[in-house]
Motif scaffolding. Structure first.
Motif, PDB file in Angstrom:
ATOM      1  N   ILE A 389       0.853  -1.196   0.000  1.00 58.93           N
ATOM      2  CA  ILE A 389       0.000   0.000   0.000  1.00 58.93           C
ATOM      3  C   ILE A 389       0.890   1.247   0.000  1.00 58.93           C
ATOM      4  O   ILE A 389       1.635   1.478   0.954  1.00 58.93           O
ATOM      5  CB  ILE A 389      -0.933   0.028   1.226  1.00 58.93           C
ATOM      6  CG1 ILE A 389      -1.702  -1.290   1.347  1.00 58.93           C
ATOM      7  CG2 ILE A 389      -1.857   1.218   1.157  1.00 58.93           C
ATOM      8  CD1 ILE A 389      -2.583  -1.593   0.156  1.00 58.93           C
ATOM      9  N   PRO A 390       0.839   2.058  -1.067  1.00 58.52           N
ATOM     10  CA  PRO A 390       1.630   3.301  -1.081  1.00 58.52           C
ATOM     11  C   PRO A 390       1.142   4.260  -0.004  1.00 58.52           C
ATOM     12  O   PRO A 390      -0.062   4.423   0.201  1.00 58.52           O
ATOM     13  CB  PRO A 390       1.407   3.862  -2.483  1.00 58.52           C
ATOM     14  CG  PRO A 390       0.921   2.706  -3.294  1.00 58.52           C
ATOM     15  CD  PRO A 390       0.142   1.841  -2.350  1.00 58.52           C
ATOM     16  N   LEU A 391       2.091   4.927   0.680  1.00 53.77           N
ATOM     17  CA  LEU A 391       1.738   5.861   1.740  1.00 53.77           C
ATOM     18  C   LEU A 391       1.356   7.231   1.168  1.00 53.77           C
ATOM     19  O   LEU A 391       0.572   7.962   1.761  1.00 53.77           O
ATOM     20  CB  LEU A 391       2.920   6.013   2.705  1.00 53.77           C
ATOM     21  CG  LEU A 391       2.637   6.642   4.061  1.00 53.77           C
ATOM     22  CD1 LEU A 391       1.666   5.782   4.863  1.00 53.77           C
ATOM     23  CD2 LEU A 391       3.938   6.829   4.838  1.00 53.77           C
ATOM     24  N   TYR A 392       1.916   7.564  -0.002  1.00 52.89           N
ATOM     25  CA  TYR A 392       1.660   8.851  -0.637  1.00 52.89           C
ATOM     26  C   TYR A 392       0.859   8.638  -1.922  1.00 52.89           C
ATOM     27  O   TYR A 392       0.898   7.570  -2.527  1.00 52.89           O
ATOM     28  CB  TYR A 392       2.960   9.570  -0.972  1.00 52.89           C
ATOM     29  CG  TYR A 392       3.749  10.054   0.229  1.00 52.89           C
ATOM     30  CD1 TYR A 392       3.668  11.375   0.655  1.00 52.89           C
ATOM     31  CD2 TYR A 392       4.586   9.177   0.925  1.00 52.89           C
ATOM     32  CE1 TYR A 392       4.408  11.820   1.752  1.00 52.89           C
ATOM     33  CE2 TYR A 392       5.324   9.609   2.013  1.00 52.89           C
ATOM     34  CZ  TYR A 392       5.233  10.934   2.426  1.00 52.89           C
ATOM     35  OH  TYR A 392       5.955  11.370   3.502  1.00 52.89           O
ATOM     36  N   SER A 393       0.188   9.704  -2.352  1.00 52.97           N
ATOM     37  CA  SER A 393      -0.616   9.615  -3.570  1.00 52.97           C
ATOM     38  C   SER A 393      -0.062  10.463  -4.701  1.00 52.97           C
ATOM     39  O   SER A 393      -0.636  10.501  -5.787  1.00 52.97           O
ATOM     40  CB  SER A 393      -2.055  10.061  -3.271  1.00 52.97           C
ATOM     41  OG  SER A 393      -2.083  11.406  -2.814  1.00 52.97           O
ATOM     42  N   ALA A 394       1.047  11.198  -4.482  1.00 50.26           N
ATOM     43  CA  ALA A 394       1.575  12.094  -5.516  1.00 50.26           C
ATOM     44  C   ALA A 394       3.085  12.191  -5.365  1.00 50.26           C
ATOM     45  O   ALA A 394       3.678  11.641  -4.431  1.00 50.26           O
ATOM     46  CB  ALA A 394       0.937  13.486  -5.376  1.00 50.26           C
ATOM     47  N   LEU A 395       3.705  12.880  -6.328  1.00 52.46           N
ATOM     48  CA  LEU A 395       5.135  13.146  -6.238  1.00 52.46           C
ATOM     49  C   LEU A 395       5.443  13.980  -5.003  1.00 52.46           C
ATOM     50  O   LEU A 395       4.638  14.808  -4.574  1.00 52.46           O
ATOM     51  CB  LEU A 395       5.617  13.901  -7.484  1.00 52.46           C
ATOM     52  CG  LEU A 395       5.599  13.142  -8.808  1.00 52.46           C
ATOM     53  CD1 LEU A 395       6.008  14.070  -9.940  1.00 52.46           C
ATOM     54  CD2 LEU A 395       6.549  11.951  -8.765  1.00 52.46           C
ATOM     55  N   LEU A 396       6.652  13.776  -4.457  1.00 51.06           N
ATOM     56  CA  LEU A 396       7.098  14.573  -3.320  1.00 51.06           C
ATOM     57  C   LEU A 396       8.002  15.700  -3.810  1.00 51.06           C
ATOM     58  O   LEU A 396       8.836  15.505  -4.710  1.00 51.06           O
ATOM     59  CB  LEU A 396       7.872  13.714  -2.331  1.00 51.06           C
ATOM     60  CG  LEU A 396       7.087  12.588  -1.646  1.00 51.06           C
ATOM     61  CD1 LEU A 396       7.976  11.895  -0.621  1.00 51.06           C
ATOM     62  CD2 LEU A 396       5.844  13.142  -0.970  1.00 51.06           C
ATOM     63  N   LEU A 397       7.852  16.869  -3.222  1.00 49.98           N
ATOM     64  CA  LEU A 397       8.665  18.029  -3.549  1.00 49.98           C
ATOM     65  C   LEU A 397       9.185  18.634  -2.254  1.00 49.98           C
ATOM     66  O   LEU A 397       8.418  18.833  -1.304  1.00 49.98           O
ATOM     67  CB  LEU A 397       7.835  19.069  -4.326  1.00 49.98           C
ATOM     68  CG  LEU A 397       8.473  20.440  -4.532  1.00 49.98           C
ATOM     69  CD1 LEU A 397       9.753  20.325  -5.365  1.00 49.98           C
ATOM     70  CD2 LEU A 397       7.486  21.391  -5.210  1.00 49.98           C
ATOM     71  N   GLN A 398      10.479  18.915  -2.197  1.00 54.08           N
ATOM     72  CA  GLN A 398      11.085  19.602  -1.057  1.00 54.08           C
ATOM     73  C   GLN A 398      11.852  20.819  -1.573  1.00 54.08           C
ATOM     74  O   GLN A 398      12.648  20.699  -2.516  1.00 54.08           O
ATOM     75  CB  GLN A 398      12.025  18.673  -0.287  1.00 54.08           C
ATOM     76  CG  GLN A 398      11.304  17.523   0.397  1.00 54.08           C
ATOM     77  CD  GLN A 398      12.244  16.606   1.146  1.00 54.08           C
ATOM     78  OE1 GLN A 398      13.449  16.844   1.217  1.00 54.08           O
ATOM     79  NE2 GLN A 398      11.697  15.540   1.710  1.00 54.08           N
ATOM     80  N   LEU A 399      11.606  21.974  -0.962  1.00 57.02           N
ATOM     81  CA  LEU A 399      12.245  23.231  -1.348  1.00 57.02           C
ATOM     82  C   LEU A 399      13.015  23.773  -0.150  1.00 57.02           C
ATOM     83  O   LEU A 399      12.638  23.542   0.996  1.00 57.02           O
ATOM     84  CB  LEU A 399      11.207  24.261  -1.795  1.00 57.02           C
ATOM     85  CG  LEU A 399      10.277  23.850  -2.935  1.00 57.02           C
ATOM     86  CD1 LEU A 399       9.244  24.945  -3.191  1.00 57.02           C
ATOM     87  CD2 LEU A 399      11.066  23.578  -4.206  1.00 57.02           C
ATOM     88  N   GLY A 400      14.082  24.536  -0.427  1.00 54.88           N
ATOM     89  CA  GLY A 400      14.828  25.118   0.679  1.00 54.88           C
ATOM     90  C   GLY A 400      16.056  25.858   0.214  1.00 54.88           C
ATOM     91  O   GLY A 400      16.240  26.162  -0.966  1.00 54.88           O
TER      92      GLY A 400
END
Length: 410
Positions: A389-400
């Motif tokens: 079961i995937p925990l996320y439903s979309a791409l992950l994005l991290q900014l900084g």
């Protein structure tokens, strides 16, 4: 948990910047050498050979090694001063062979052999024997002997002499390559009244235009290492985790690479990031989850040509191992995620980009950049029976943003 990450980040930044400050004074002396070498090459290309020699000699004083002596020999050869060109190459072979590779050594020995074949030996007899010898307008080192043997390149040369209480004398002499038995005798007549003899300025006849040699290139190349401390903000959360609050986490990374030319370099990056995010749900005030990411990637780094300040940018990608854990998501009243927030881990692909500025203090690198990480989330899953079961439903994005410090060996 967010405060502890912030304190860890500040400690890492202070350590990196402190190391750069300790390295900077010892490495700042490289900059004058680079400046003299580049100025000498520009003057050489403009055929201002004597000025180019002065710049290469200044570079050698800053950093004694073979490269400035090679360039001095190249400029002396261009004005047909073969003895001085040979002396510069022999000095490089005798004192700085450890800074030369086998190709450089072969080239130097071949050039010495080629120029020695062009030299003529001229025997000069002076009376009085302690008179000052002048060849082509330049005074020669003093000698107690009245007979001196000098090496000259083929062509027309002006041989003169002067001594206190005597009239100066000079004459033109033509020599050819390989000549060994040519002799010149200069006898200075005593003056009736003491007069300080002043040699007449002499301009040797212009030589034929030489073939235009190509000076040594000075394109920056070499290895570098950069450490960075980052603040990252996640965009995207587990789909079952309600009301995530805005938060940020810390990351530390190390990059080792090689600069292949002025604008481009390649490096390998290793990074660990940790971000904790809480929930704004009124019934679960302590609920949170933590995303830990270990990334390994390959980057292309682009740089503007500035010697001190430059703009930098990178793009690359690789693989990341992500590990998600949850805390305080259950109370006697129920589960905030209704059983769908399970610890999960997996491997995903990511794409990395940065843009920023960098200060180069003689090899010590200090800079700031804005960073972004795009990655797949399909690999972050947990088992439900036989199903993943995937925990996320979309791409992950991290900014900084990141502060970085390092050292370049170019």
């Amino acid at each position: 948990m967010g405060r502890s990450h912030g304190r860890l980040l500040l400690t890492l930044c202070a350590a990196i910047l402190g190391l750069a400050a300790q390295l900077s004074p010892a490495l700042a002396q490289v900059e004058p050498y680079r400046q003299h070498m580049e100025n000498g090459i520009k003057l050489f290309q403009d055929r201002n050979y004597r000025a180019a020699i002065a710049e290469f000699e200044a570079a050698y004083k800053e950093k004694p090694k073979a490269s400035p002596l090679f360039n001095i020999a190249l400029a002396e050869k261009a004005i047909f001063n073969y003895p001085r060109a040979i002396a510069a190459l022999e000095r490089a072979l005798a004192q700085h062979r450890d800074t030369m590779d086998e190709g450089d050594e072969r080239t130097a020995r071949s050039a010495i052999e080629e120029m020695r074949a062009l030299l003529a030996h001229l025997t000069i007899e002076l009376s009085p024997p302690d008179a000052t010898l002048i060849i082509d307008g330049e005074e020669q080192p003093p000698s107690s002997s009245g007979t001196r043997v000098v090496e000259l390149g083929p062509g027309v040369h002006r041989i003169g002499a002067r001594a206190k209480g005597h009239a100066s004398a000079d004459q033109s002499v033509t020599v050819v390559s390989g000549e060994r038995d040519k002799k010149v005798k200069l006898t200075l007549a005593p003056e009736k009244t003491p007069v300080t003899a002043t040699p007449q300025p002499f301009t040797p006849p212009p030589p034929p235009p030489p073939p235009r040699p190509v000076p040594l290139s000075f394109a920056p190349q070499g290895y570098y290492v950069i450490g960075a401390a980052s603040l990252l903000v996640p965009i995207g959360h587990p789909r079952a985790f309600p009301m995530p609050e805005a938060n940020s986490g810390g990351a530390g990374s190390i990059r080792v690479g090689y600069r292949v030319n002025t604008p481009a370099a390649f490096d390998v990056m290793f990074q660990y990031a940790n971000i904790a995010t809480g929930s704004g749900h009124p019934g679960y005030q302590n609920a949170s989850y933590t995303l830990g990411s270990t990334r390994v990637g390959l980057n292309v780094r682009l740089m503007t040509p500035g010697q001190t300040w430059r703009f930098v940018g990178s793009i690359g990608g690789g693989l990341t191992y992500d590990d998600v854990s949850f805390d305080s998501i259950k109370t006697p009243a129920g589960d905030i995620c209704e059983g769908r927030c399970q610890p999960a881990a997996g491997v995903n692909a990511f794409v990395f980009s940065e843009v920023g500025v960098e200060l180069d203090l003689g090899g010590v690198l200090l800079g700031f950049s804005l960073d972004s990480y795009f990655q797949s989330s399909r690999g972050i899953s947990y088992k439900d029976g036989d199903d993943d079961i995937p925990l996320y439903s979309a791409l992950l994005l991290q900014l900084g943003g990141s502060l970085h410090a390092g050292y370049a060996f170019w």
